[in-house]
Design an enzyme around this catalytic site. Structure first.
Site, PDB file in Angstrom:
ATOM      1  N   ALA A 287       7.182  38.332  64.330  1.00 44.49           N
ATOM      2  CA  ALA A 287       8.081  37.495  63.842  1.00 44.49           C
ATOM      3  C   ALA A 287       8.481  36.186  64.587  1.00 44.49           C
ATOM      4  CB  ALA A 287       9.387  38.294  63.704  1.00 44.49           C
ATOM      5  N   ASP A 333      -6.611 -10.870  64.570  1.00 46.69           N
ATOM      6  CA  ASP A 333      -7.426 -12.089  64.289  1.00 46.69           C
ATOM      7  C   ASP A 333      -7.126 -12.491  63.377  1.00 46.69           C
ATOM      8  OD1 ASP A 333      -9.052 -11.489  66.430  1.00 46.69           O
ATOM      9  OD2 ASP A 333     -10.386 -10.173  65.456  1.00 46.69           O
ATOM     10  N   ASP A 664     -14.215  -8.554  73.306  1.00 47.19           N
ATOM     11  CA  ASP A 664     -12.948  -7.942  72.752  1.00 47.19           C
ATOM     12  C   ASP A 664     -12.857  -6.584  73.420  1.00 47.19           C
ATOM     13  OD1 ASP A 664     -11.659 -10.149  71.431  1.00 47.19           O
ATOM     14  OD2 ASP A 664     -12.957  -9.873  69.485  1.00 47.19           O
ATOM     15  N   ASN A 726      10.232  31.863  61.019  1.00 44.60           N
ATOM     16  CA  ASN A 726      10.076  33.012  61.945  1.00 44.60           C
ATOM     17  C   ASN A 726      11.396  33.145  62.538  1.00 44.60           C
ATOM     18  OD1 ASN A 726       7.400  32.520  61.744  1.00 44.60           O
ATOM     19  ND2 ASN A 726       6.868  32.175  63.935  1.00 44.60           N
TER      20      ASN A 726
HETATM   21  P1  ATP Z   1     -10.624 -15.012  64.712  1.00 44.51           P
HETATM   22  O1  ATP Z   1     -10.451 -15.130  66.194  1.00 44.51           O
HETATM   23  O2  ATP Z   1      -9.220 -15.241  63.994  1.00 44.51           O
HETATM   24  O3  ATP Z   1     -11.596 -14.172  64.086  1.00 44.51           O
HETATM   25  P2  ATP Z   1     -12.522 -17.301  64.549  1.00 44.51           P
HETATM   26  O4  ATP Z   1     -13.606 -16.571  64.133  1.00 44.51           O
HETATM   27  O5  ATP Z   1     -12.175 -18.718  64.470  1.00 44.51           O
HETATM   28  O6  ATP Z   1     -11.259 -16.784  64.558  1.00 44.51           O
HETATM   29  P3  ATP Z   1     -14.014 -17.539  66.920  1.00 44.51           P
HETATM   30  O7  ATP Z   1     -15.224 -16.903  66.202  1.00 44.51           O
HETATM   31  O8  ATP Z   1     -13.839 -17.400  68.240  1.00 44.51           O
HETATM   32  O9  ATP Z   1     -12.803 -17.319  66.235  1.00 44.51           O
HETATM   33  O10 ATP Z   1     -14.303 -19.106  66.529  1.00 44.51           O
HETATM   34  C1  ATP Z   1     -13.847 -20.120  67.252  1.00 44.51           C
HETATM   35  C2  ATP Z   1     -14.205 -21.586  66.699  1.00 44.51           C
HETATM   36  O11 ATP Z   1     -15.583 -21.612  66.962  1.00 44.51           O
HETATM   37  C3  ATP Z   1     -13.739 -21.608  65.158  1.00 44.51           C
HETATM   38  O12 ATP Z   1     -12.826 -21.943  64.924  1.00 44.51           O
HETATM   39  C4  ATP Z   1     -15.027 -22.512  64.819  1.00 44.51           C
HETATM   40  O13 ATP Z   1     -14.573 -23.854  65.144  1.00 44.51           O
HETATM   41  C5  ATP Z   1     -15.950 -22.475  65.941  1.00 44.51           C
HETATM   42  N1  ATP Z   1     -17.192 -21.318  65.287  1.00 44.51           N
HETATM   43  C6  ATP Z   1     -16.952 -20.229  64.564  1.00 44.51           C
HETATM   44  N2  ATP Z   1     -18.387 -19.771  64.323  1.00 44.51           N
HETATM   45  C7  ATP Z   1     -19.170 -20.514  64.800  1.00 44.51           C
HETATM   46  C8  ATP Z   1     -20.652 -20.821  64.558  1.00 44.51           C
HETATM   47  N3  ATP Z   1     -21.142 -19.826  64.295  1.00 44.51           N
HETATM   48  N4  ATP Z   1     -21.062 -21.808  65.051  1.00 44.51           N
HETATM   49  C9  ATP Z   1     -20.450 -22.859  65.763  1.00 44.51           C
HETATM   50  N5  ATP Z   1     -19.181 -22.906  65.812  1.00 44.51           N
HETATM   51  C10 ATP Z   1     -18.417 -21.738  65.419  1.00 44.51           C
END
Ligand code: ATP
Length: 929
Positions: A287, A333, A664, A726
């Protein structure tokens, strides 16, 4: 070495090889065997007590030759075994459910098959496949590098060395012969090739990109051969599971002591037989002990986790469910989580003063480019490709068109994405930002398929730019660069205007910044575009290459907010959960999106950039985070994310943080809940996270938090339910001792209640729908324990009421049958009264399950719990079986009751609802006043 002509193996060949080599899996997982798991069920102290009691009863029966008492002992033994089996099945099922979830986040690989890029499950990789790898990918098969771009691999899983190692493509490879043919000597000689050219299963691409030829898969890989790496890790337990486990031990020990005393009292003072006395002591133990509790908690958590998976959140550890419920801050993000990650280029700025505007939708390369800020606004489209037919566009200077073409050329070549046509619809392979650029460039008439690149310096979120070396007959070697405008401008010494390179002036920079801001304020994500002519001998060093650039223009793309996020943000506000945007994007773009989504309501919300963050001392940042509820971190790198999470945790917050990149991972691990993106997340981020979102949406985090809160509440509900039941049983048994009347419930009857009728309603409570206003309260303090005084008092009071009602009904029935105090009870009278007590206890417990559904809300206000109705129906049917089927009647000691009696028992059981409803009403009144 560049090699763009690799076709890979055909799909039919892949199938054949899969049969030959088997799935790319590590098969020798050291798993607890099924038998071991079954045995584990019987190691529980409470189960051991019951088992011990059953064996002693059986032995004593044989020893004393009391074979008539054997049945009861056997039934007891049978029920204990059944209990173990139920626990085992529950554990097995929840494990299977979790395994199925694990499969949902299992890695995928980008490969080239039959000349086409495609995504496949990593377990389907075969020798001869060509993998396309980029930063953050986890390597799924031992492979040979055939093409590399600044590749570094982190091999700590294999070597323990966490410093990334540089890898290069295998120079001796004869790419004219078929690499994919298994007869190629490289498959046989793989072991003799230097590690510099190889990538190994289980390691990670920490930067750069590559193409690699799969050589070994599954158990043939180096990883597969290291047996100890394949051991399964210990499953962690949630705080609640641990708390309940220790409560279980405590109750078990206490019960053992009490039952032993009762046993001795029975023999010495009441002159009962050993078996009878033992059985009674066991009845008390049964129980009191919450036998099924740990198993029920596990399965409730597992079912909850499955429910979350249906809502796009895959939880990797059961313990995270509880933590989710107490989340106070979500660090999110922007791109892809708050927004759709569906980019469309809308605007471009070129220093000559004109602005381009793009129309069209999605990744469909059909659309027009308009030149705005010009009187005649001529139109350029596919029928007027910019470069070859620029003379047809008479009112625009030819040189300006050349600038446009330069920009389109850069965004086309400095690009890794691919546009894919599926009938009428278009999609992309690769990064949406790059897909959008490719689409925009296609609208200008550029042939995006004719890409001739020499070398890439891939994008990373720390430099925030990407560059590519290309070679053309007309211009020789050139470096094409695109990236965050600030990270481009700081590297520019010159500017392109009307096909001429000028030194960049302060005014130019001011103009660029103004245009960048104006695009960002309308929520556009902006990229800067630049280039530089190169000398052939100096093509290697990225640092010196990405300098003294010529600025070409800005290009802005829209990435609309996800429609579901607004409501989720609103829910967070009500639930006392703060949302902080931590983005790599520009502050003004992030602010525009935050305002749109109402994450920020204050005009002067604080925006802190990564650079500003570097200047701040820890204490200063702590103060800012404490004083500013609305705050955005922009242009930050993943390391900044870790700092922010650390400080928030120092401030006592329970932090959920999102992330997708390889860098990250530390922040995801440090956070209370690391959230990775199922679609865009790298393998590394998924591995570091506690939760993976299959749709990448912020709204799914909030849904998961809501579910986490609901599950925790539900766990409390059934803990309360089981303990109140219980205690009801205990009081029923003890009252009989105190009142010196024959026990209303035998051990077997109590076990029948606990197992046959308790388990299902308890489980159904674990699946209870959310209570009204579950997201209207502040998050729960994670340090809060479940067994606190008010909670304990509440189940003790309800248990006492149940006990008193059952004992009173039992005594009333004895009286009704003519028994009087002090007289011996006739067998048939006792049988009827104890069956009545048994059935009443079962019905009361079922009714009490409805009470358990809310601590404060009336049961009549709650959403219907269909599982509970189902459980109650099954349990009631079981009880009818227990009292009406002759064999069972004999086994457990029961008789049939009339319908009238059953109805009366039901009416009596409603007393507990009545009492609870009054208590809940009083609470509601108190709250109002
Ligand atoms: P979050 O961090 O919110 O995902 P995000 O994608 O803008 O944002 P990052 O990926 O760090 O963050 O990109 C930072 C910056 O780099 C962007 O704001 C853009 O100006 C530039 N960026 C993003 N992707 C490319 C790429 N493939 N080639 C060149 N520059 C880029």
């Amino acid at each position: 070495m560049r090699n763009n002509n690799l076709l890979g193996i055909s799909n039919t060949e892949a199938k054949k090889r899969l049969k030959l080599f088997g799935l790319n899996e590590l098969t020798v997982r050291i798993k607890t065997t099924t038998l071991k798991k079954l045995i584990n069920q019987f190691k529980d102290i409470n189960v051991l007590i019951l088992l011990g009691a059953a064996f002693i009863s059986i032995t004593v029966c044989f020893y004393n030759n009391h074979l008539d008492e054997l049945t009861e002992a056997y039934v007891l033994l049978g029920i204990v075994i059944l209990n173990g089996m139920i626990g085992f099945i529950q554990e097995y099922k929840s494990e299977k459910a979790l395994e199925a979830l694990e499969r949902l986040v299992s890695p995928r690989s980008r490969v080239i098959r039959a000349g086409k890029e495609c995504l496949i499950d990593a377990k389907d990789l075969v020798p001869g496949d060509i993998m396309i790898l980029s930063e953050g990918d986890k390597i799924s098969a031992d492979s040979l590098l055939i093409d590399d771009n600044e590749l570094k691999s982190e091999e700590s899983a294999l070597t323990g060395e966490s410093v990334p190692v540089h890898k290069t493509s295998y120079k001796k490879l004869d790419i004219s012969s078929s690499l994919c043919r298994l007869s190629n000597p490289i498959y046989k000689n793989f072991g003799t090739i230097d590690n510099e050219y190889k990538l190994f299963t289980g390691t990670i691409i920490s930067s750069g990109s590559a193409k690699a030829l799969v050589i070994r898969t599954g158990m043939d890989t180096s990883f597969g051969q290291i047996a100890n790496l394949t051991a399964t890790t210990e499953k962690d337990q949630s705080p609640l599971q641990k708390e309940l486990k220790s409560i279980g031990y405590f109750v078990g020990k206490l019960t053992f002591i009490i039952s032993s005393i009762l046993f001795l009292v029975g023999i010495i003072f009441q002159g009962q037989s050993i078996v009878n006395s033992l059985m009674f002591a066991v009845a008390v133990a049964v129980a009191a002990v919450p036998e099924g509790l740990p198993a029920t908690v596990t399965i409730a958590l597992a079912i909850g986790v499955q429910k979350m998976a249906k809502k796009n959140a895959i939880i990797k550890q059961l313990s995270s469910v509880e933590t989710l419920g107490s989340t106070t801050v979500i660090c999110s993000d922007k791109t892809g989580t708050l927004t759709q990650n569906q980019m469309t280029v809308r605007k471009a700025y070129l220093p000559t003063g004109y602005t381009l505007s793009f129309n069209g939708t999605g990744y469909n390369p059909k659309g027009e480019i308009h030149i705005v800020n010009h009187n005649q606004k001529p139109r350029l489209n596919k029928s007027h490709p910019i470069l070859p037919s620029l003379k047809s566009v008479n009112t625009i200077q030819e040189t300006y068109i050349k600038d446009i073409h330069k920009m389109m050329g850069i965004i086309t070549h400095c690009n890794d994405a691919k546009l894919v046509r599926n009938g009428e619809t278009w999609s992309i392979l690769g990064d949406p930002t790059e897909g959008a650029l490719l689409t925009a460039a296609s609208k200008s008439g550029i042939d995006t398929n004719n890409i001739r690149k020499l070398k890439d310096f891939p994008f990373d979120s720390i430099r925030k730019r990407m560059s590519t070396i290309i070679h053309t007959k007309q211009k020789g070697y050139e470096l094409y660069v695109k990236g965050a405008p600030d990270s481009i401008i700081e590297k520019c010494t010159h500017i392109l205007k009307n096909d001429k390179i000028h030194k960049i002036t302060t005014k130019d920079i001011k103009d660029i910044i103004e245009n960048n801001n104006s695009m960002a304020e309308s929520a556009l994500r902006v990229l800067g575009v630049a280039y530089k002519p190169l000398v052939k001998d100096k093509l290697e060093d990225k640092e010196s290459l990405e300098n003294a650039l010529v600025f070409v223009g800005l290009i802005g793309m829209i990435d609309p907010p996800r429609p579901e996020v607004k409501e989720a943000v609103n829910m967070c506000h009500k639930a006392g959960i703060r949302t902080i945007i931590i983005t790599g994007d520009y502050g003004k773009t992030a602010l525009a999106i935050a305002k749109d989504l109402k994450i920020v309501t204050n005009k002067n919300a604080k925006v802190i950039t990564g650079k500003e963050l570097d200047e701040l001392k820890k204490q200063e940042l702590k103060k800012i985070l404490k004083d500013n509820k609305e705050i955005i971190f922009a242009r930050v790198s993943p390391e900044h994310k870790l700092i922010i999470v650390d400080i928030l945790k120092d401030l006592g917050e329970i932090v959920a943080v999102t992330g997708d990149g390889v860098n990250d991972a530390p922040a995801l691990k440090r956070a209370d809940i690391g959230v990775s993106m199922g679609i865009t997340g790298t393998d590394v981020s998924k591995e570091a996270a506690n939760m993976v979102l299959t749709d990448d949406s912020f709204a799914s985090i909030v849904e998961a938090i809501k579910e986490g809160r609901t599950i925790y509440k539900n766990l409390r509900k059934f803990v309360w339910y089981i303990f109140s039941c219980n205690i009801g049983e205990l009081i029923t048994v003890f009252s009989a001792i105190l009142l010196k009347i024959p026990a209303p419930l035998t051990a077997v009857l109590i076990l029948a209640i606990d197992l046959g009728t308790d388990v299902l309603p308890a489980l159904a409570l674990g699946l209870d729908p959310d209570e009204p206003g579950i997201m209207n309260n502040r998050p729960r303090d994670p340090a809060e324990r479940i067994m606190i005084k008010p909670f304990v008092l509440r189940f003790v009071y309800m248990g006492s009421i149940i006990g008193v009602i059952v004992v009173s009904t039992y005594i009333f029935d004895l009286f009704n049958s003519g028994w009087r105090w002090g007289e011996p009870v006739l067998d048939n009278v006792h049988l009827h009264a104890s069956t009545l007590a048994f059935v009443l206890l079962v019905i009361i417990q079922m009714v009490n399950a409805f009470n358990a559904r809310s601590e404060i809300y009336s049961v009549f206000r709650l959403k219907t719990n269909y599982y509970l109705w189902g459980a109650v129906t099954v349990s009631f049917t079981l009880v009818l079986g227990f009292i009406n089927i002759p064999i069972i009647q004999d086994l457990i000691g029961s008789i049939s009751l009339s319908i009238k009696e059953l109805i009366i028992l039901f009416i009596i059981s409603l007393i507990v609802v009545f009492i609870e409803e009054i208590r809940k009403l009083m609470i509601a009144r108190k709250k109002k006043s």
